[in-house]
Design a protein around this motif. Structure first.
Motif, PDB file in Angstrom:
ATOM      1  N   PHE A   1       3.646 -15.936 -86.303  1.00 42.25           N
ATOM      2  CA  PHE A   1       4.803 -14.691 -86.649  1.00 42.25           C
ATOM      3  C   PHE A   1       4.949 -14.059 -85.303  1.00 42.25           C
ATOM      4  O   PHE A   1       6.142 -13.987 -84.970  1.00 42.25           O
ATOM      5  CB  PHE A   1       4.403 -13.809 -87.830  1.00 42.25           C
ATOM      6  CG  PHE A   1       5.008 -12.577 -87.872  1.00 42.25           C
ATOM      7  CD1 PHE A   1       6.183 -12.508 -89.018  1.00 42.25           C
ATOM      8  CD2 PHE A   1       4.841 -11.322 -86.984  1.00 42.25           C
ATOM      9  CE1 PHE A   1       7.005 -11.567 -89.060  1.00 42.25           C
ATOM     10  CE2 PHE A   1       5.725 -10.239 -87.338  1.00 42.25           C
ATOM     11  CZ  PHE A   1       6.498 -10.504 -88.509  1.00 42.25           C
ATOM     12  N   HIS A   2       4.114 -13.522 -84.472  1.00 39.00           N
ATOM     13  CA  HIS A   2       4.095 -12.499 -83.453  1.00 39.00           C
ATOM     14  C   HIS A   2       4.830 -13.505 -82.346  1.00 39.00           C
ATOM     15  O   HIS A   2       5.640 -12.998 -81.575  1.00 39.00           O
ATOM     16  CB  HIS A   2       2.825 -12.076 -83.179  1.00 39.00           C
ATOM     17  CG  HIS A   2       2.367 -11.147 -84.088  1.00 39.00           C
ATOM     18  ND1 HIS A   2       1.305 -11.634 -84.759  1.00 39.00           N
ATOM     19  CD2 HIS A   2       2.595 -10.062 -84.778  1.00 39.00           C
ATOM     20  CE1 HIS A   2       0.800 -10.819 -85.589  1.00 39.00           C
ATOM     21  NE2 HIS A   2       1.695  -9.637 -85.623  1.00 39.00           N
ATOM     22  N   SER A   3       4.402 -14.685 -82.382  1.00 38.83           N
ATOM     23  CA  SER A   3       4.980 -15.619 -81.239  1.00 38.83           C
ATOM     24  C   SER A   3       6.369 -15.961 -81.378  1.00 38.83           C
ATOM     25  O   SER A   3       7.347 -15.912 -80.524  1.00 38.83           O
ATOM     26  CB  SER A   3       4.232 -17.018 -81.109  1.00 38.83           C
ATOM     27  OG  SER A   3       3.053 -16.807 -80.682  1.00 38.83           O
ATOM     28  N   VAL A   4       6.675 -16.213 -82.530  1.00 37.94           N
ATOM     29  CA  VAL A   4       8.400 -16.337 -82.865  1.00 37.94           C
ATOM     30  C   VAL A   4       8.843 -15.131 -82.729  1.00 37.94           C
ATOM     31  O   VAL A   4      10.163 -15.077 -81.790  1.00 37.94           O
ATOM     32  CB  VAL A   4       8.698 -16.732 -84.450  1.00 37.94           C
ATOM     33  CG1 VAL A   4       9.904 -16.760 -84.761  1.00 37.94           C
ATOM     34  CG2 VAL A   4       7.893 -18.148 -84.535  1.00 37.94           C
ATOM     35  N   LYS A   5       8.380 -13.893 -83.026  1.00 41.19           N
ATOM     36  CA  LYS A   5       9.002 -12.621 -82.858  1.00 41.19           C
ATOM     37  C   LYS A   5       9.303 -12.301 -81.225  1.00 41.19           C
ATOM     38  O   LYS A   5      10.358 -11.845 -80.684  1.00 41.19           O
ATOM     39  CB  LYS A   5       8.210 -11.505 -83.244  1.00 41.19           C
ATOM     40  CG  LYS A   5       9.027 -10.112 -83.131  1.00 41.19           C
ATOM     41  CD  LYS A   5       8.111  -9.034 -84.180  1.00 41.19           C
ATOM     42  CE  LYS A   5       8.738  -7.890 -84.029  1.00 41.19           C
ATOM     43  NZ  LYS A   5       8.248  -6.692 -84.903  1.00 41.19           N
ATOM     44  N   ASN A   6       8.346 -12.891 -80.429  1.00 38.26           N
ATOM     45  CA  ASN A   6       8.357 -12.733 -79.050  1.00 38.26           C
ATOM     46  C   ASN A   6       9.544 -13.427 -78.384  1.00 38.26           C
ATOM     47  O   ASN A   6      10.205 -13.282 -77.593  1.00 38.26           O
ATOM     48  CB  ASN A   6       7.030 -12.997 -78.322  1.00 38.26           C
ATOM     49  CG  ASN A   6       6.104 -12.135 -78.365  1.00 38.26           C
ATOM     50  OD1 ASN A   6       6.506 -10.991 -78.978  1.00 38.26           O
ATOM     51  ND2 ASN A   6       4.738 -12.387 -77.954  1.00 38.26           N
TER      52      ASN A   6
END
Length: 220
Positions: free
Chosen positions: A82-87
């Protein structure tokens, strides 16, 4: 309309029984991840590769070693997918356009499906690749199990394509473990999910057996 592809590659080699992260394992002579980026190499698609920060130097070494020429921007990932996609989404400054999000270890994705995902996302706001189940399935409770009608279920794949503004807003939510893919994030934000036909060959390589299957499919 501007198009982007976020390729997320944050896996380890645990299930692959390898010290090398699975996205870097060779498939037909080159890292799995290079096959994936090649699939998304269209004239009108900007590729964003999201990797754990610690793996970026090694990826750059591989790019030099294999003289890999596909243009792409590299972004450091986060704690969870989730956080990787958000980045990756945060690196896209525009709010107008389309973005496809894809697993780095799905190297056999057909270019036709990539194109269709963008076309459907432009019409309906999102497009999620999926396939029908082949096997019988049963649901399990602590004390019993029962047969289910497999026609009521689909297996979800990537790419998952979206209008940028919609998916950026959805990723403003706080992370929860139920966010197993990008469609689940958009659905939690109140949007309906539009399924398109995926491909049984579009496997996610996570085990040694998967690698053997992928090798066979490439040769075929």
């Amino acid at each position: 309309m501007q198009k982007y592809a976020i390729v997320v590659a944050g896996g380890s080699g645990t299930r692959m029984k390898s010290e090398l992260p699975k996205q870097f394992i060779k498939l037909a002579g080159k890292p799995i991840l290079m096959h994936t980026l090649e699939a998304f190499h269209f004239d009108d698609i900007q590729i964003i590769l999201v990797l754990p920060e610690s793996q970026i130097p090694y990826w750059k070494e591989l790019v030099d070693e294999h003289q890999f020429k596909i243009p792409h921007n590299i972004i450091a990932g986060g704690e969870q997918r989730f956080h990787s996609v958000k980045n990756g989404l945060s690196s896209i400054k525009a709010d107008d356009g389309l973005v496809a999000i894809h697993d780095g270890v799905r190297p056999l994705i057909k270019r036709q499906i990539i194109s269709e995902s963008f076309e459907q996302a432009e019409r309906a706001g999102n497009a999620i690749a999926s396939i029908q189940l082949k096997d019988s399935i049963r649901s399990i409770t602590p004390h019993a199990n029962r047969q289910e009608d497999r026609t009521n279920f689909r297996l979800i794949q990537t790419p998952q394509a979206f209008k940028i503004q919609l998916i950026k807003r959805a990723f403003e939510q706080e992370y929860t473990p139920s966010f197993t893919d990008d469609a689940s994030v958009l659905e939690q934000a109140g949007h309906s999910i539009n399924l398109i036909e995926g491909d049984y060959k579009n496997i996610k390589i996570t085990t040694p057996e998967d690698l053997l299957v992928a090798e066979t499919l490439l040769k075929a």
